[in-house]
Design a protein around this motif. Structure first.
Motif, mmCIF file in Angstrom:
data_model
loop_
_atom_site.group_PDB
_atom_site.id
_atom_site.type_symbol
_atom_site.label_atom_id
_atom_site.label_comp_id
_atom_site.label_asym_id
_atom_site.label_seq_id
_atom_site.Cartn_x
_atom_site.Cartn_y
_atom_site.Cartn_z
ATOM 1 N N ALA B 180 0.819 -1.213 0.000
ATOM 2 C CA ALA B 180 0.000 0.000 0.000
ATOM 3 C C ALA B 180 0.849 1.258 0.000
ATOM 4 N N LYS B 181 2.099 1.116 0.375
ATOM 5 C CA LYS B 181 2.945 2.301 0.395
ATOM 6 C C LYS B 181 3.635 2.534 -0.934
ATOM 7 N N LYS B 182 3.443 1.601 -1.865
ATOM 8 C CA LYS B 182 4.107 1.755 -3.158
ATOM 9 C C LYS B 182 3.116 2.308 -4.182
ATOM 10 N N LEU B 183 3.608 3.194 -4.993
ATOM 11 C CA LEU B 183 2.737 3.743 -6.034
ATOM 12 C C LEU B 183 2.381 2.699 -7.071
ATOM 13 N N SER B 184 3.234 1.686 -7.212
ATOM 14 C CA SER B 184 2.970 0.695 -8.245
ATOM 15 C C SER B 184 1.765 -0.165 -7.897
ATOM 16 N N SER B 185 1.266 -0.046 -6.703
ATOM 17 C CA SER B 185 0.101 -0.843 -6.321
ATOM 18 C C SER B 185 -1.210 -0.138 -6.637
ATOM 19 N N TYR B 186 -1.125 1.007 -7.266
ATOM 20 C CA TYR B 186 -2.351 1.727 -7.585
ATOM 21 C C TYR B 186 -2.443 1.947 -9.084
ATOM 22 N N PHE B 187 -3.666 1.890 -9.560
ATOM 23 C CA PHE B 187 -3.889 1.993 -10.997
ATOM 24 C C PHE B 187 -4.812 3.160 -11.316
ATOM 25 N N SER B 215 -0.226 1.864 -13.967
ATOM 26 C CA SER B 215 0.015 2.127 -12.555
ATOM 27 C C SER B 215 0.486 3.569 -12.390
ATOM 28 N N LEU B 216 0.522 3.982 -11.147
ATOM 29 C CA LEU B 216 0.870 5.378 -10.853
ATOM 30 C C LEU B 216 2.367 5.629 -10.879
ATOM 31 N N GLU B 217 3.086 4.544 -11.008
ATOM 32 C CA GLU B 217 4.531 4.627 -10.856
ATOM 33 C C GLU B 217 5.166 5.672 -11.768
#
Lengths: 745, 275
Positions: B180-187, B215-217
């Motif tokens: 949850a702290k990684k941006l790659s977990s959000y789309f 992803s948000l990465e």
């Protein structure tokens, strides 16, 4: 599904080894076909006493299922194909399972080790012998249930088998060899598998659970062929893929069983739904990278610990203390204020507000504070700032001032030292020309308790964390802060990387923004404050006018309708900051024209012609605030239109989005919740670097002249002959050229 | 955020200072279910509020069976009476991008493009178009822009079925705290753009059922999101710096997630200078 008969049996013997490999295993089961005759020959005898004998198939199914559970879902699939060769399956299972299945290996052990009911159903009372060994075998499996190592259990089990075999006259006559053979075969898998298949062991206790199911199933399907058909149908149904998710129930059940047997949860039946969910969810949780996740240390506890500290009473010395506390405290009623703001949908969540209240209480208990207010919250990139606006009581103020003076002197001394070093270095070189540039005079900061430094600000990142006092703001910081627009990071010691360079770190920037926001948005209903007795005095030369006010004891609260309809019912009660960066104008030695044009911050472009200072005096109605382009400075509204009787007047600043004020009767307050930036309809344009300095004025003394051509020289010579004065000029030129060269060097 | 979980969700995002008054909450609680019934939405999301100078727009979105399909958008000035907004056209978005400044709070307010940029307006008039854009159209375009740019979901919360439609993942159990702290977990919940440009190597690890979005990465500019643990580490809050006011929350290891926008409807074009 058809079972190819007539495969060579020897390979089946090799089954245990091959069984590890799925491919090999596929072959192995049909190969065992030839093994059937012995069993078949054996079956007829058993069938009469045990009508459920055909149930061997299901038995196989279950055994396989268990083996499956060890984490090879495909194998479970395979097990389904095995019913055609029902009788071997137990053996096969044994082969692959190694020691675990051994108890059943000696022929019909599975059937005998079944629950007592089975025995009750079994009419063959003649075979008393088998039952006795049976008991010992159960004991073995019980020991297994304790999770013992299979090697250890091997020994007793062997004895069990022996006794069993001894008691099993019928079996021995029928197939003594095969029993022992399978048994010996199992020895290998035991050794081969156990080390590598630790996970298999925990399944053993679970194994027993499957037997009751096996028996019932067994009884329901007495006839082999319809039974197989039914099984196939059932399996086909289970294998049907879902149209939405693409999964099928069969795999899912297999995975569930795998999981259950892997993890061996206690009371699995109670959490079977969750296991099912977990298994499904696991499909979507394929790991993104191969790195192992670091162990999660939940920050929750740490924070909770800190927050808990807020709730502990610092001292409980007596009732007097309590009375004092109640009687006179600078602690603001944050919750009440929050309630009014909440009417307009502004504010933090209730528990956060309460934590802030407790944090303020903590602050008051450790600092000599006269007044205290929750100023607001500024969001940051990594952490947020919760800001308290306080005023020290007199005694503390003096001490504070002394401390700061000391610090400043120290700072000055340091800077002087630095300057000295530079001078020394310079003296080593040739004397450089003296710079004619004189820096604009540093405008001194305002004293504590006045102007922009009227209040002291404490910040913390989260309630419960220590409060940090912000340094007083200097005019230079305010002036620079107006030119830059940076997000806060949440770390006070972070550098502010900007252009123009900001004099200080984030703490200073934060303080400067707080000063700007306060000056721009702290408002109160008109009449709440009044000037002291000398009211009516003209503005002093400082431009801020009077900088003190007092609460008006005769304040008559205005109605909410008035408060909303007319902005002139609101006044600023914080001094305006002049362009100079101070509230009270100070003439820096009458330097340049520019400096003298102190101008109030918000109306920067408005009145250029004014000579020196002059911002609007204190307690100026906000209706005189300038908007930005078409945007009015304030938007006033009711908190509710449905129940006007209890509505609260809410003002929100459009120049500082996030700044709000409310008024209800005698109560009013300001709050800021936002990113700490001023609204700008145009895009932020960082100020350009100063223009490039002009070149040294080009003149003959630094211009290189062209070499004369031959013709010119000749003409010159001719001219020289004619005029002596011309020669003198040429000499001068040469000299100049020499000088130029020197300079170049 | 889902209308059903609105009260709790608003508490989780309240740390930014914006929220709804009790009156509005109550009104939404009454009007959104009716909205769902009348328009036959499968689900209604409360999208947020765009603050104008003289009023505020409250926005709701209605979803059909395919969650990735364009959503119906409705606005209300009082949280009770809702009006359906037209779908956003590209032209609308292009025009609205030229507008600057705050919303007025009056849907029939007309912005004159001529005032904004004389040259562009001339071009438009030559094309025979009116150099006027209604605030309603700007509202539509802004919502569309925000949804496209910063409408986000946690990874795995939506699945793409073999038939191509997108559904909520019934089995979503929340991201772990580490994830949850990684941006790659959000789309981004919008048509993927970068996904097609990924190399085969990058695509190899993707699960087509869940990783069908960007992803948000790699959002531009880098650092246009802040990720913070709030409420004592219980909830992960993402705030967009590009569209100040957009807050996303997710409680790790639960199904609670959603985003809401409380802002002025202006894009933060100064972002590169502010980081």
């Amino acid at each position: 599904m058809a079972e190819p008969p007539g495969e060579p049996r020897p390979e089946a013997r090799a089954g245990p080894a091959a069984g590890r490999d799925r491919g090999a295993q596929e072959q192995s089961w049909p190969e065992e076909g030839p093994e059937q005759p012995p069993y078949e020959g054996f079956e007829p005898e058993e069938v009469p006493p045990w009508p459920r004998q055909p149930g061997l198939g299901p038995a196989a199914y279950e055994y396989q299922g268990v083996r499956q559970a060890s984490g090879q879902p495909q194998e479970l699939r395979r097990s389904v194909y095995q019913p055609p060769a029902p009788s071997q399956d137990p053996y096969r299972a044994q082969d692959q399972r190694g020691s675990f299945y051994q108890p059943h290996a000696p022929g019909r052990a599975p059937y005998q080790s079944e629950t007592p009911e089975q025995y009750l159903c079994q009419p063959h009372g003649t075979e008393q012998g088998p039952y006795e060994p049976e008991v010992s075998e159960i004991a073995v499996s019980e020991r297994y249930a304790l999770g013992q190592d299979s090697y250890r259990t091997e020994e007793p089990r062997q004895s069990a088998y022996e006794s069993y075999a001894a008691g099993l006259d019928p079996y021995q006559t029928h197939e003594p060899r095969s029993v022992y053979e399978t048994y010996t075969l199992q020895e290998d898998p035991c050794q081969a598998y156990e080390p590598g298949h630790g996970p298999y062991q925990p399944h053993e206790p679970g194994y027993g659970l499957y037997q009751p199911g096996y028996s019932t199933y067994d009884e329901q399907v007495p006839d082999p062929n319809p039974r197989m058909l039914a099984m196939q149908n059932a399996k086909a149904y289970l294998l049907k893929s879902s149209t939405t998710s693409g999964l099928n129930l069969y795999d899912h059940l297999a995975n569930m069983l795998t999981k259950i047997l892997d993890e061996q949860p206690t009371n699995a039946v109670d959490i079977i739904e969750n296991i099912s969910k977990d298994v499904k969810w696991a499909q979507f949780r394929k790991k993104m990278d191969t790195l192992r996740d670091e162990h999660e240390i939940l920050p929750t506890f740490e924070v909770a610990e800190k927050r808990k500290a807020l709730f502990l009473k610092v001292h409980g010395e007596g009732d007097e203390e309590l009375e004092d506390e109640i009687a006179e405290t600078p602690l603001p009623n944050v919750m009440e204020t929050a309630f009014y703001f909440e009417q307009a949908g502004i504010g933090l969540s209730k528990d956060e507000t309460y934590h802030i209240l407790l944090a303020l209480k903590q602050l008051i208990s450790v600092q000599p504070i006269q007044t205290c207010r929750f100023w607001g919250k500024i969001l940051g990139l990594e952490m947020n700032y919760i800001i308290a606006e306080v005023q020290y009581n007199d005694r503390a103020e003096e001490e504070e001032a002394e401390d700061e003076e000391d610090n400043e002197e120290g700072g000055k001394a340091m800077s002087e030292d630095k300057g000295g070093d530079e001078d020394e270095e310079k003296q080593e070189d040739d004397e450089p020309p003296q710079s004619t540039y004189r820096p604009p005079p540093v405008i001194p900061k305002e004293d504590n308790g006045t102007g922009t430094n009227k209040y002291v600000y404490f910040v913390c990142n989260e309630p419960g964390k220590p409060w940090v006092k912000l340094p007083p703001v200097t005019p230079a910081q305010i002036v620079c802060a107006r030119k830059i627009k940076k997000f806060f990071t949440g770390r006070l010691d972070a550098p502010v990387v900007s252009f123009p360079p900001f004099p200080g770190n984030e703490a200073n920037y934060l303080r400067a923004q707080i000063a700007r926001i306060s000056a721009g948005t702290q408002i109160c209903p008109i009449g709440f404050y009044q000037f002291g007795e000398e009211e009516g005095d003209e503005e002093e030369e400082g431009g801020g006018g009077r900088d003190t006010y007092e609460e008006n004891p005769d304040f008559q609260p205005l109605s909410v309708v008035e408060m909303v309809d007319s902005l002139s019912t609101w006044v600023h009660h914080t001094q305006n900051i002049l362009k100079q960066g101070r509230c009270v104008w100070l003439n820096p030695f009458q330097k340049s024209e520019e400096e003298e044009e102190g101008e109030e911050e918000e109306k920067a472009e408005e009145t250029d012609e004014v000579q020196q200072e002059i911002g609007p005096p204190l307690l100026t109605p906000v209706s005189e605030d300038e908007g930005i382009q078409n945007v009015p400075a304030w938007t006033a509204q009711y908190s509710t239109n449905l129940v006007p009787q209890y509505a609260v007047a809410i003002l929100q600043s459009n120049r500082w989005p996030g700044a709000y004020a409310f008024a209800s009767g005698r109560r009013f307050d300001n709050i800021y919740l936002g990113w700490g930036h001023k609204y700008s309809p145009e895009n932020h344009t960082p100020s350009l670097p100063p223009p490039v300095q002009t070149e040294y004025p080009s003149g003959p003394e630094i211009t290189e002249t062209n070499d004369p051509t031959v013709e010119e020289e000749q003409a010159l010579k001719a001219a020289q002959e004619e005029a002596l004065a011309a020669a003198g000029e040429e000499e001068e030129e040469e000299e100049e050229e020499d000088e130029d060269e020197d300079e170049d060097d | 955020m889902d209308a059903a979980s609105l009260p709790g969700a608003l508490d989780l995002v309240a740390s930014g200072g914006a929220g709804l008054s009790p009156e509005k909450r109550a009104a939404l609680g009454a009007s959104l279910p009716l909205l769902q019934r009348d328009y036959r939405f499968e689900r209604v999301w409360f999208w947020g509020r765009i603050q104008g100078l003289r009023g505020a727009y409250y926005i709701a979105e209605g979803l059909g069976p395919d969650r990735a399909a364009p959503r119906s958008r409705l606005y209300s000035l009082n949280c009770v009476e809702w009006s359906l907004l037209p779908p956003a056209s590209e032209e609308m978005v292009a025009q609205a991008e030229k507008l600057k400044g705050r919303f007025q709070g009056d849907p029939s307010f007309e912005y004159e493009l001529a005032e904004i940029k004389a040259e562009d307006a001339e071009k438009l008039t030559e094309d025979g178009q009116e150099p006027v854009i209604k605030e309603e159209a700007r509202l539509v375009a802004t919502i569309e822009q925000i949804d496209k740019a910063v409408g986000i979901i946690p990874r795995g919360s939506f699945v793409k079925t073999p038939l191509g439609s997108v559904h909520e993942n019934r089995n979503f159990e929340g991201l772990s705290l580490t994830e949850a702290k990684k941006l790659s977990s959000y789309f981004h919940l919008t048509e993927p753009v970068n996904l097609k440009n990924k190399t085969l190597l990058e695509k190899a690890d993707l699960d087509p059922s869940t990783d069908f979005l960007d992803s948000l990465e790699h959002d531009i500019p880098k650092g246009s999101w802040t990720v913070q643990l709030e409420k004592g580490g219980v909830v992960v809050v993402l705030r967009s710096l590009l569209w100040l006011g957009l807050t996303f929350y997710h409680v790790p290891m639960t199904k609670q997630y959603g985003y809401v926008y409380f802002g002025t409807g202006e894009k933060n074009l100064d972002l590169p200078f502010m980081l």
